[in-house]
Design an enzyme around this catalytic site. Structure first.
Site, PDB file in Angstrom:
ATOM      1  N   LYS A  56      -4.530 -15.784 -37.335  1.00 16.54           N
ATOM      2  CA  LYS A  56      -5.503 -16.726 -37.887  1.00 16.54           C
ATOM      3  C   LYS A  56      -6.854 -16.046 -38.100  1.00 16.54           C
ATOM      4  CE  LYS A  56      -3.255 -20.599 -35.494  1.00 16.54           C
ATOM      5  NZ  LYS A  56      -3.391 -21.586 -34.408  1.00 16.54           N
ATOM      6  N   CYS A  76      -7.947 -18.965 -32.670  1.00 13.43           N
ATOM      7  CA  CYS A  76      -7.502 -19.570 -31.407  1.00 13.43           C
ATOM      8  C   CYS A  76      -6.086 -20.134 -31.540  1.00 13.43           C
ATOM      9  CB  CYS A  76      -8.420 -20.731 -31.009  1.00 13.43           C
ATOM     10  SG  CYS A  76     -10.180 -20.413 -31.097  1.00 13.43           S
ATOM     11  N   ASP A  77      -5.380 -20.134 -30.418  1.00 18.98           N
ATOM     12  CA  ASP A  77      -4.112 -20.841 -30.353  1.00 18.98           C
ATOM     13  C   ASP A  77      -3.859 -21.260 -28.913  1.00 18.98           C
ATOM     14  OD1 ASP A  77      -1.615 -21.525 -32.058  1.00 18.98           O
ATOM     15  OD2 ASP A  77      -0.820 -20.801 -30.152  1.00 18.98           O
ATOM     16  N   SER A  78      -3.294 -22.437 -28.730  1.00 20.47           N
ATOM     17  CA  SER A  78      -3.005 -22.950 -27.392  1.00 20.47           C
ATOM     18  C   SER A  78      -1.600 -23.516 -27.328  1.00 20.47           C
ATOM     19  CB  SER A  78      -4.010 -24.044 -27.006  1.00 20.47           C
ATOM     20  OG  SER A  78      -5.323 -23.547 -26.962  1.00 20.47           O
ATOM     21  N   GLY A 113      -4.896 -18.471 -26.396  1.00 15.64           N
ATOM     22  CA  GLY A 113      -5.082 -17.128 -26.931  1.00 15.64           C
ATOM     23  C   GLY A 113      -6.264 -17.111 -27.880  1.00 15.64           C
TER      24      GLY A 113
END
Length: 208
Positions: A56, A76-78, A113
């Site tokens: 991203k 970001c990633d969750s 992340g």
């Protein structure tokens, strides 16, 4: 210096605004399912969230480099690790309800992340990535409360199907770790990553 948030998440935007940063928001459009399909099936959860965050951030950095030649792009990633399974956004009421029925009275680990990329003179420069892990202790909402929560639509589009800064906060007993990470953007992790690429967070504050 401008911070570019590679996410459409209102919660992430609010975390940054509350912390003194007014970012420019640009959605990456990365196909998360396609990217995850390229990863090894035994890839660690930390590897998955970092790979998504980096994709991203890089996609948006390439798109905005010319427009914002002196900037930092944050991806970001969750995902939630629960009962040995890594899950993202439920997407449908049926999935959200089933997940909540399984989480009642239990715990999960919210993995976030982040990836930050420095854009200098219109070119992509240094990059740093990392993860934050926060243990979430779920309460014991009744089936009726779960149905009512799912009906609000809130859990459908958030990692793990819950929030702590919205209606879901009524059903979370506590967290062990960084609360901002559970909301969607870890301020401590982001600060450490910015330091790695030579940026001080105070340079991003709107009011000094």
């Amino acid at each position: 210096m401008l911070l570019v948030l590679a996410s459409q998440s209102p919660a992430r935007l609010q975390v940054l605004r509350s912390a003194g940063v007014e970012p420019s928001v640009h959605v990456s459009g990365v196909d998360e399912d396609a990217l995850m399909a390229t990863l090894h099936e035994d890839a660690a959860p930390e590897t998955v969230v970092v790979a998504l965050a980096e994709a991203k951030a890089r996609t948006v950095a390439e798109e905005v480099a010319a427009r914002y030649p002196d900037s930092v792009v944050v991806g970001c990633d969750s995902m939630l690790a629960h009962d040995g399974v890594l899950v993202g956004k439920p997407g449908t009421p049926e999935v959200a309800r089933q997940r909540w029925l399984g989480m009642v009275g239990g715990t999960g680990v919210l993995l976030t992340g982040h990836s930050v990329i420095r854009v200098q003179d219109g070119a992509l420069g240094a990059i740093a990535s990392g993860t934050a892990s926060t243990t979430v202790h779920f309460g014991s909402p009744s089936p009726a409360e779960i149905d009512a929560y799912v009906a609000t639509g809130e859990p459908l589009s958030v990692a793990g199907g819950f929030t702590i800064d919205g209606k879901g906060g009524w059903f979370v007993d506590g967290v062990d770790g960084d609360p901002s990470s559970v909301i969607g953007l870890s301020l401590p992790l982001t600060r450490r990553l910015l330091i790695e690429i030579g940026v001080s967070v105070v340079d991003l504050w709107q009011a000094r």
